[in-house]
Motif scaffolding. Sequence first.
Motif, short mmCIF file in Angstrom:
data_model
loop_
_atom_site.label_atom_id
_atom_site.label_comp_id
_atom_site.label_asym_id
_atom_site.label_seq_id
_atom_site.Cartn_x
_atom_site.Cartn_y
_atom_site.Cartn_z
N PRO A 1 5.82 -0.38 -15.48
CA PRO A 1 5.11 -0.13 -14.22
C PRO A 1 5.83 0.88 -13.33
O PRO A 1 7.06 0.97 -13.34
N ARG A 2 5.05 1.63 -12.58
CA ARG A 2 5.62 2.56 -11.60
C ARG A 2 5.96 1.84 -10.30
O ARG A 2 6.83 2.27 -9.55
N VAL A 3 5.25 0.75 -10.02
CA VAL A 3 5.55 -0.12 -8.88
C VAL A 3 5.70 -1.53 -9.43
O VAL A 3 4.87 -1.99 -10.21
N GLN A 4 6.75 -2.22 -9.02
CA GLN A 4 6.93 -3.59 -9.50
C GLN A 4 7.18 -4.53 -8.33
O GLN A 4 8.04 -4.29 -7.50
N VAL A 5 6.41 -5.61 -8.32
CA VAL A 5 6.55 -6.66 -7.30
C VAL A 5 7.17 -7.88 -7.95
O VAL A 5 6.66 -8.37 -8.97
N ALA A 6 8.26 -8.37 -7.38
CA ALA A 6 8.91 -9.57 -7.87
C ALA A 6 8.61 -10.71 -6.91
O ALA A 6 8.85 -10.59 -5.70
N ILE A 7 8.08 -11.79 -7.44
CA ILE A 7 7.78 -12.98 -6.65
C ILE A 7 8.71 -14.08 -7.12
O ILE A 7 8.65 -14.51 -8.28
N ILE B 1 0.84 -1.20 0.00
CA ILE B 1 0.00 0.00 0.00
C ILE B 1 0.87 1.25 0.00
O ILE B 1 0.64 2.20 -0.76
N ALA B 2 1.91 1.24 0.84
CA ALA B 2 2.81 2.40 0.91
C ALA B 2 3.53 2.62 -0.41
O ALA B 2 3.70 3.76 -0.85
N ALA B 3 3.95 1.54 -1.07
CA ALA B 3 4.66 1.67 -2.34
C ALA B 3 3.77 2.27 -3.42
O ALA B 3 4.21 3.11 -4.21
N CYS B 4 2.50 1.86 -3.45
CA CYS B 4 1.57 2.41 -4.45
C CYS B 4 1.31 3.89 -4.20
O CYS B 4 1.29 4.70 -5.14
N MET B 5 1.12 4.25 -2.94
CA MET B 5 0.87 5.65 -2.61
C MET B 5 2.10 6.51 -2.89
O MET B 5 2.00 7.64 -3.37
N GLU C 1 -0.50 -18.11 -6.57
CA GLU C 1 -1.71 -17.60 -5.94
C GLU C 1 -1.55 -16.15 -5.51
O GLU C 1 -2.46 -15.33 -5.68
N LEU C 2 -0.37 -15.80 -4.99
CA LEU C 2 -0.13 -14.42 -4.59
C LEU C 2 -0.15 -13.49 -5.79
O LEU C 2 -0.72 -12.38 -5.73
N SER C 3 0.43 -13.89 -6.90
CA SER C 3 0.47 -13.03 -8.09
C SER C 3 -0.93 -12.68 -8.57
O SER C 3 -1.20 -11.54 -8.95
N ALA C 4 -1.84 -13.66 -8.55
CA ALA C 4 -3.21 -13.39 -8.99
C ALA C 4 -3.95 -12.51 -7.99
O ALA C 4 -4.69 -11.59 -8.37
N GLU C 5 -3.76 -12.77 -6.70
CA GLU C 5 -4.42 -11.96 -5.69
C GLU C 5 -3.97 -10.51 -5.75
O GLU C 5 -4.75 -9.58 -5.54
N LEU C 6 -2.68 -10.29 -6.05
CA LEU C 6 -2.16 -8.92 -6.10
C LEU C 6 -2.77 -8.12 -7.24
O LEU C 6 -2.92 -6.90 -7.14
N ARG C 7 -3.10 -8.79 -8.33
CA ARG C 7 -3.74 -8.05 -9.42
C ARG C 7 -5.09 -7.51 -8.96
O ARG C 7 -5.44 -6.36 -9.24
N ASN C 8 -5.84 -8.30 -8.22
CA ASN C 8 -7.12 -7.83 -7.67
C ASN C 8 -6.90 -6.72 -6.66
O ASN C 8 -7.64 -5.73 -6.63
N ASP D 1 0.43 0.23 -14.30
CA ASP D 1 1.35 0.92 -13.39
C ASP D 1 1.81 0.04 -12.24
O ASP D 1 2.79 0.36 -11.56
N VAL D 2 1.09 -1.05 -11.98
CA VAL D 2 1.50 -1.99 -10.93
C VAL D 2 1.89 -3.29 -11.62
O VAL D 2 1.04 -4.03 -12.11
N GLY D 3 3.18 -3.53 -11.69
CA GLY D 3 3.69 -4.71 -12.38
C GLY D 3 3.94 -5.86 -11.42
O GLY D 3 4.35 -5.67 -10.27
N ILE D 4 3.70 -7.08 -11.89
CA ILE D 4 3.93 -8.29 -11.10
C ILE D 4 4.77 -9.24 -11.94
O ILE D 4 4.39 -9.59 -13.06
#
Length: 458
Positions: free
Chosen positions: A191-197, A158-162, A206-213, A231-234
């Motif tokens: 993306p402006r925010v990128q999450v690497a799993i 949440i902090a990273a997106c804000m 499962e986490l990657s799909a949940e994060l898109r929602n 803007d939110v990359g996974i």
Amino acid sequence: MHRFIVVGGGAGGLELATRLGDRYGEARAKRGKPQAASVTLVDRNPTHIWKPLLHEVAAGSMDPFTHQLEYPAQARWHGFEFQQGELTALDRAAKRITLGRVLDEDGAEMLPERVLEYDTLVLAIGSTTHFFGVPGAAENSIALDTVEQAERFRKRLIAACMRAEHLAPEKIAAEVAADDLSPAMNGGAEPRVQVAIIGAGATGVELSAELRNTAQVLSAYGLHKLDPRHDVGIVLIEAGTRILPALPERVSSATAELLNKLGVRLLTGERVTEVAPGVVRTASGKNLRADLTVWAAGITAPAVLSRLDGLTVNKLGQLIVRRTLQTELDDNIFALGDCAACEWPGHERGVPPRAQAAHQQATFLFKSLGNLLAGKPLEEFTYRDFGSLVSLGHFSAVGNLMGGLIGGNMLIEGLFARFMYMSLYRLHIAALHGYARMVLDTFAHWLRRTTLPRVKLH
């Protein structure tokens, strides 16, 4: 009176302690029958949550505080005793275990070191994240072993997106320039925010799909004004040749297709060699930008098992058990779940570390320990693989069903697979509380969700 001690309040351990307490413990005495045994459950935490749901906690789609179960309450309802503390030592000759001190948030001692005596000991302490010695992995990535870790990731997301919404354009450009992924892989927009799993097993997928929602919901509620898809990359990174390597290839292919539709980048055949602040490096020389990194690449048994008095472990630190689930060197010590290495006849590998295996072993041990009390011989455990299911959040689910129910192996996906996945957790609740209370619990949580956002916003 026979003394049972179950160490570990995960899915298998808690189910076993609950059933033993109901049948032989104080719950039996409340029904007017003589108590046949004392049952003690040990866990280092005061509450239980079903570990396969931690990815939903990390994504914010499940509030852990409404789903967690307090061990003292379960003990009161089902006739066993709860002792909080971490297993630190075992004395097999004296049949004693030592529990370490329990400290509060300020570091003050709440409970001292204690010694508990047993007649039969069951070890069910689960597993922990395996970092495989990768430099920086433990320090710069977040594992999902506990509620605290999952909540830490959720808050940082949440902090990273804000924060990203107000980043200067030149800083964004510098971060993007350091990323070796092609812009074309994300529809031409970086993306402006990128999450690497790291790790494309069930947890990572499962986490990657949940994060898109989650990205979509956070945007809808105004926590950021980023485009939730572009803007939110996974990025899902897997060292093997395909995602979900432990599952059938057709399940992997179907899941990959669904993840691609959700805009999740899949990088297979990429072994991570270093996790540094803000970047993940691979053996092929790629430098992948990562504002947040999750490590879901493997599990290992807790280190304490290799230090216990004379018990044998395998290369993953799991206790080696016989088909009766008794340890090799001590008939009075059993092990189940992720911390146990149990033979699976007809298969090269042993019983897999899955929730269904822990449930089956808990059910088996409940019967076996009853035979032990009655002086009857112990039977041998046989694992039955009913298939695997992978949740892709509210978007879908995919998996394969096996066994006598369908007479073979069948790929399932969509609404039916999603229903089957959700039923697994409900069956766990039923094992702890009975079917009537499970139905009431399901209805209560449904009512609660109708008055709350689909994702935790703080």
